[in-house]
Design an enzyme around this catalytic site. Structure first.
Site, short mmCIF file in Angstrom:
data_model
loop_
_atom_site.label_atom_id
_atom_site.label_comp_id
_atom_site.label_asym_id
_atom_site.label_seq_id
_atom_site.Cartn_x
_atom_site.Cartn_y
_atom_site.Cartn_z
N TYR A 53 33.18 34.96 3.09
CA TYR A 53 33.15 35.65 1.80
C TYR A 53 32.51 37.02 1.95
O TYR A 53 31.78 37.31 2.90
CB TYR A 53 32.43 34.81 0.74
N CYS A 54 32.82 37.89 0.98
CA CYS A 54 32.30 39.25 0.94
C CYS A 54 32.35 39.72 -0.51
O CYS A 54 32.56 38.91 -1.41
CB CYS A 54 33.13 40.16 1.85
N THR A 55 32.16 41.00 -0.75
CA THR A 55 32.06 41.49 -2.12
C THR A 55 33.35 41.32 -2.91
O THR A 55 33.37 40.74 -3.98
CB THR A 55 31.63 42.97 -2.13
N CYS A 103 36.17 39.62 4.14
CA CYS A 103 36.36 38.21 4.47
C CYS A 103 37.80 37.92 4.87
O CYS A 103 38.05 36.99 5.63
CB CYS A 103 35.89 37.29 3.35
N ILE A 122 33.13 37.75 -3.91
CA ILE A 122 32.04 37.38 -4.83
C ILE A 122 32.35 37.80 -6.26
O ILE A 122 32.06 37.08 -7.21
CB ILE A 122 30.73 38.03 -4.35
#
Length: 258
Positions: free
Chosen positions: A181-183, A188, A210
């Site tokens: 996961y990432c922003t 990701c 996210i």
């Protein structure tokens, strides 16, 4: 709150970058938008802010290009525009990993949506009973602001450090379901493709990152806020500007994310 903030990306082959840059910049200026748009042979990564009517007009214009049709954006609102100017930059990659064999425009890694991930975290395993390992692909100063507390955090200073960190720790992921996961999804997605490339099994990316997770499930299981690369510094689980938000590092040019 009258300002709409959007982030979006798409991995798609682009071969007319200088001309595309001029058209995109002219359109943004005409609509008085501010933010940063990155263009590279592998695609587009954008962060824009302005009144909704102007942002919508730009996105509708952009989607008239078949390469960007269906481009979906993550949204949040603010009282003020969190960018000082409008920039459209040409880069080698829209998110730098320096692994040229990874070509996301050729096919995405499998993804898992926010609702499904929440269910997996609620029950402590995926739908087949396997342990779930969350992998935070962001930089250390971002994870300091907030993260899934059970996630693997390699404390990297740059996304380019992730492959080496994974190579030294692959045994952790054997027989597990891995969700990167990432922003906003871009890091990701590349990370999941890289993990597949080196032979890791049952790898997923968190669809929309996210920000989409906050939007769809309200940040359940998340601890803290989410760092964003604009003058807001961070947003909370409601996607509102977080109090006492940290400034983005200057050398990131407020455009590395998603």
């Amino acid at each position: 709150m009258s300002i709409l903030n959007i982030s979006a990306y798409r991995f798609v082959s682009l071969d007319d970058l200088p001309a595309l840059r001029e058209r995109v910049l002219a359109r943004c200026h005409a609509l008085a938008l501010k933010g940063t748009i990155l263009l590279a042979p592998e695609g587009i990564n954008l962060f824009l802010a302005g009144p909704r009517v102007a942002v919508d007009a730009f996105m509708n214009w952009l989607r008239d290009d078949p390469r960007f049709a269906g481009l979906q954006a993550k949204e949040s609102l603010s009282d003020d525009v969190p960018f000082k100017r409008m920039r459209v930059r040409l880069k080698k990659e829209i998110i730098t990993l320096r692994h040229p064999t990874i070509r996301p425009e050729g096919g995405r890694a499998p993804s898992v949506g926010a609702v499904t991930l929440k269910r997996w975290l609620d029950q402590g395993h995926d739908d087949e009973g396997r342990d779930v390992v969350l992998l935070d692909t962001r930089n250390a100063y971002e994870t300091d602001v907030g993260m899934f507390p059970q996630a693997v955090d390699y404390r990297i200073a740059s996304f380019t450090e992730l492959p080496a960190a994974l190579a030294a720790d692959q045994s952790r992921y054997v027989d597990k379901t891995v969700v990167s996961y990432c922003t906003g999804g871009i890091r990701c997605e590349k990370a999941a493709l890289h993990m597949q490339d080196v032979g890791m099994q049952r790898v997923y990316q968190l669809e929309g990152g996210i920000l989409k997770y906050f939007e769809e499930v309200g940040g359940t299981h998340w601890q803290g806020d989410c760092f964003v690369f604009d003058d807001r510094g961070a947003v909370d689980k409601t996607l509102a500007q977080a109090p006492l938000s940290p400034p983005a590092p200057e050398d990131e040019a407020k455009a590395t994310t998603a």
